[in-house]
Write an enzyme that holds these catalytic residues in place. Structure first.
Site, mmCIF file in Angstrom:
data_model
loop_
_atom_site.group_PDB
_atom_site.id
_atom_site.type_symbol
_atom_site.label_atom_id
_atom_site.label_comp_id
_atom_site.label_asym_id
_atom_site.label_seq_id
_atom_site.Cartn_x
_atom_site.Cartn_y
_atom_site.Cartn_z
ATOM 1 N N SER B 195 32.460 27.218 40.250
ATOM 2 C CA SER B 195 32.927 26.465 40.371
ATOM 3 C C SER B 195 33.305 27.318 42.426
ATOM 4 C CB SER B 195 34.611 25.939 40.723
ATOM 5 O OG SER B 195 35.221 26.771 40.713
ATOM 6 N N THR B 199 40.497 25.791 48.715
ATOM 7 C CA THR B 199 41.190 26.289 49.497
ATOM 8 C C THR B 199 41.363 27.742 49.017
ATOM 9 O OG1 THR B 199 42.744 26.021 47.520
ATOM 10 C CG2 THR B 199 42.703 24.081 49.368
ATOM 11 N N ASP B 257 48.800 19.070 38.503
ATOM 12 C CA ASP B 257 47.753 19.428 38.401
ATOM 13 C C ASP B 257 48.137 19.106 36.921
ATOM 14 O OD1 ASP B 257 44.918 21.106 37.227
ATOM 15 O OD2 ASP B 257 46.106 22.558 37.558
ATOM 16 N N LYS B 289 48.957 29.864 38.608
ATOM 17 C CA LYS B 289 49.357 28.279 38.400
ATOM 18 C C LYS B 289 50.766 27.892 37.533
ATOM 19 C CE LYS B 289 44.872 26.007 39.627
ATOM 20 N NZ LYS B 289 43.709 25.870 39.071
#
Lengths: 507, 507
Positions: B195, B199, B257, B289
């Site tokens: 990807s 951010t 998420d 995360k």
């Protein structure tokens, strides 16, 4: 980042960024951008759309409201950066995590709904979280008050102020056209704000619009109510509890009605007009929002409890919702039927009785009539012609013609009578099909469009006798409705052939 | 209803209706309209915006994609009516009601996400319902397969196909630039899609773009992988598991998420490239995360179970995530650091060890190395220069310059060195502040922008010694980052003054 403005001829607020620039700023579609007019220093925040092609890198598309708020022209320099998220995003997330929200948090969310700081997907997350996790009565109370505070409010100097609301779902429910003048004729104040139909055939505001203008400011509503005791206006132009208008947009596709939100939105509108006596009509039936009486009673108790917290006295009437009220559906047809009752007609019973019962409850609540005598008082006011006289004052104060009569209301000039295909008893009227048919014929926009029923459930009809008539203002609309009527079968006569393959059933 | 087209110069699909016409049709903003080109009979469905002013009654604004799909011009006649809601709306509502969805229902939802039949508020309701009500492993499996089916897939004729994924949240995590060539150099196939940063300071695709083009179709990815064993490309242009791109838009404001969705989106991408051996990097730390090791292990077990259901072998590495990997953050800086390691540099340890450990696990999974010997095998491939050679082949096959060297990578020409304000040990690097600073300096869009750390936690620095350098391609960007650096304090030295009122702390 510095960008060059390009004004886009779109009425909304918002900005359109090149995808590369969006990456460079570190924002995605749906995020918020702070945009500063380089020349004046004024700054606005706007939601972001992105495009790969339409907007060149280094350029920013500004939608109408945003370019006007900034007062920039094509080619002007603007400075942009990612706008901080509104604090209410965190409170929505709290609700998603099934935590309770306090009054301050709820107020922040509602404020951001009203000033459009929350995007529709964000609002959808809030509504979904409320639907799934529910709200306790404290939260409902806070939501109600926040909806009140973020809009206009009426302040009457005297009490009581009366209001009524129907939960909806029943076609032909023109009772406000009778209840408001009956109640006002007894000297009570009833500033009735109402809605236009979105998916229905006619909202109360659509009906009243046949007789008089319905778009007024909150101040005008107050002044008119003080003058003649009652009004029937469209709520949308009063800016009373405006949060609801946006919430409806995201609820619409799912046809959900998070219970707490529904309670809050109804009661906020009543609270904001200053009502302290509120009568809620809860139609129960398979095609309404409330499927059975037990559910209706539960909802009634919740309305009453919320009312107590808000210092409003609430009574609820659980009514029959499986067939239309009266014989007509559609603006002019319904107005004609209601005016005829005000002028002295004693039919249709379903309309007269429902209206008098509900007006009677209001009289008992207000102490105008002893217990169980409200109905008689309402009937007396209707029969005496005082309600008609009051309705004429209301029409006049709203700018309509007070000399109007039921007979003078123009109905759609294109008509089609549907006859019974067999002899037998009418066993069912399908509310949804009736509404679809009325809409196809042009209601609510075409005032003359709609349906007149010649028979209701339980009545016997002979083969070939008329069972309903479709009205339309425009010939092609009538054609559309007649064709579709074959498929929708809104009226079922016992013994009637329900289907035939291939379909050749003559409506 | 018949309306006259007005073409609007907006890239999106959609229509803009006058509010009166919307009422007349019986639709609200966000609903769907069926639009038929009167001349050709072709029909499309589009989401509705409404306006009170911009579009005259009787006219319909058509956005770019919609007018093109219909091939109509300004002034053409179109017929419109309310489009039926996609069936997936009912399935989303089912999930809102906490019912389980079966494979068919999930597939319908994902199909409507990908073809944009669901509006963003509707998608938001789905994502929110998944977040609140959760998904069981059957549902996650169905979602994964639906995401695979609605996009492109690679079909390799030989096995194994290897892939890796990092859950993210750690800046400077350039390990794919080492793992892919090491793994491919051992004869394994690793078609790595990655990807771009939204951010963050640099996604793997942003890094690789410094060396070669990264936008390829799925077919090209397959062909190139067959040719040289591996690629590092941007997933966005392959149309592999594209549903995720839209889901991210509605998750973004809440930084949620939903666990099941995250599992599905990662594994769908691996499944779609044909991978049967998958290595998942789970960085654990306060700013990632996954906050702690217990949570990391739980997530690892879920990945492994989902893998078993999909006939993929999954191993997870729980890694340290509270400091950047290596000493650099930002595209060119990270690429330079990774290339230097391929060229023979034995530093930075955090980068070399993490890359070799993870490549080693892959070798053991693939049976290329015995248990506990994978690291050594990876090290051998790196030290031998075979990984560098493979990286050059990969760069070449993607259309870059294979003669590139670490030294030749151009870094930002504007630099600012930040010195230690006190002597002491570095006690903390703040990941979020480092990323903010790198972004302010221009990363990831400006390839040369970023940060080089001269000290990492636990190292002693003397007062006045450099602790980090900010790089930028543009002078004003550097200025911005330097100014903000004073406030962000991304590196903490023990004994350092943390604040002073009024603030005068010299960075």
């Amino acid at each position: 980042m510095k960008l060059i403005s390009k004004i886009l001829d779109i009425a909304d607020s918002g900005v359109l960024l090149n995808k590369g620039d969006a990456r460079s700023i570190g924002v995605v579609e749906g995020a918020r951008l702070q945009v500063k007019n380089h020349a004046t220093g004024s700054t606005v925040s706007a939601l972001i759309d992105t495009t790969g092609t339409l907007i060149e890198p280094g350029t920013i598309g500004l939608y109408g409201l945003t370019s006007r708020a900034l007062s920039v022209n094509d080619g002007a320099d603007v400075e942009v950066w990612e706008a901080p998220k509104p604090a209410s995003i965190e409170f929505i997330k709290k609700k998603m995590n099934n935590e309770r929200l306090n009054a301050e948090e709820t107020r922040a969310i509602v404020r951001d709904i009203v000033n459009e700081s929350l995007s529709l997907p964000e609002l959808s997350a809030y509504v979904t979280a409320n639907y799934i996790n529910g709200m306790d009565m404290d939260e409902v109370e806070h939501l109600t008050l926040a909806m009140v505070e973020t809009g206009n409010q009426l302040k009457f100097s005297s009490r009581p102020i009366v209001d009524k609301h129907s939960i909806g779902g029943v076609p032909g429910n023109k009772i406000s056209l009778l209840i408001v003048p009956i109640v006002a004729a007894a000297g009570l104040k009833i500033p009735k704000t109402s809605s236009r139909a979105i998916t229905g055939a006619a909202g109360t505001a659509d009906l009243m619009e046949v007789l008089a203008p319905v778009e007024f400011s909150a101040e005008e509503v107050q002044t008119m109510t003080e003058k003649v005791g009652g009004v029937i206006v469209w709520g949308g132009s009063t800016n009373i509890a405006p949060a609801d208008d946006r919430i409806i947009i995201v609820e619409y596709p799912f046809k959900i009605d998070a219970r707490g939100q529904m309670l809050a939105s109804v009661m906020a509108k009543k609270y904001a007009v200053g009502a302290n006596l509120v009568m809620i009509d809860i139609p129960v039936g398979r095609t309404t929002k409330i499927p059975d009486i037990a559910e209706g009673r539960k909802l009634a108790r919740e309305f009453i409890e919320l009312g107590e917290r808000l210092k409003m006295r609430v009574e609820c009437a659980i009514t029959y919702g499986d067939a239309p009220v009266g014989h007509t559906i559609g603006p002019a047809l319904e107005v004609q039927e209601a005016l005829a009752v005000l002028e002295g007609a004693t039919e249709p019973q379903s309309l007269v009785q429902k209206s008098l019962s509900l007006a009677g409850i209001i009289f008992e609540m207000a102490g105008k009539a002893p217990r169980d005598q409200g109905y008689l008082m309402a009937e007396e006011i209707l029969r005496s012609g005082k309600a008609l006289e009051k309705m004429r004052q209301i029409i006049h104060v709203q700018g309509g013609d007070p000399t109007v009569t039921a007979e003078s209301i123009p109905l759609g000039s294109h008509m089609h009578v549907v006859n019974a295909p067999e002899s037998g008893y009418v066993v069912e009227l399908n509310n949804r099909s009736l509404v679809s048919l009325a809409r196809l014929a042009g209601a609510p926009q075409d005032h003359g469009a709609g349906i007149r029923l010649h028979a209701k459930p339980g009545e016997r009809v002979d083969r070939g006798a008329p069972i309903f008539t479709i009205y339309a203002d425009r010939a092609w609309r009538l054609k559309l409705a007649v064709e579709e009527g074959r498929r929708l079968m809104p009226v079922l006569v016992e013994g009637m052939l329900l289907d035939r393959v291939p379909t050749e059933y003559r409506l």
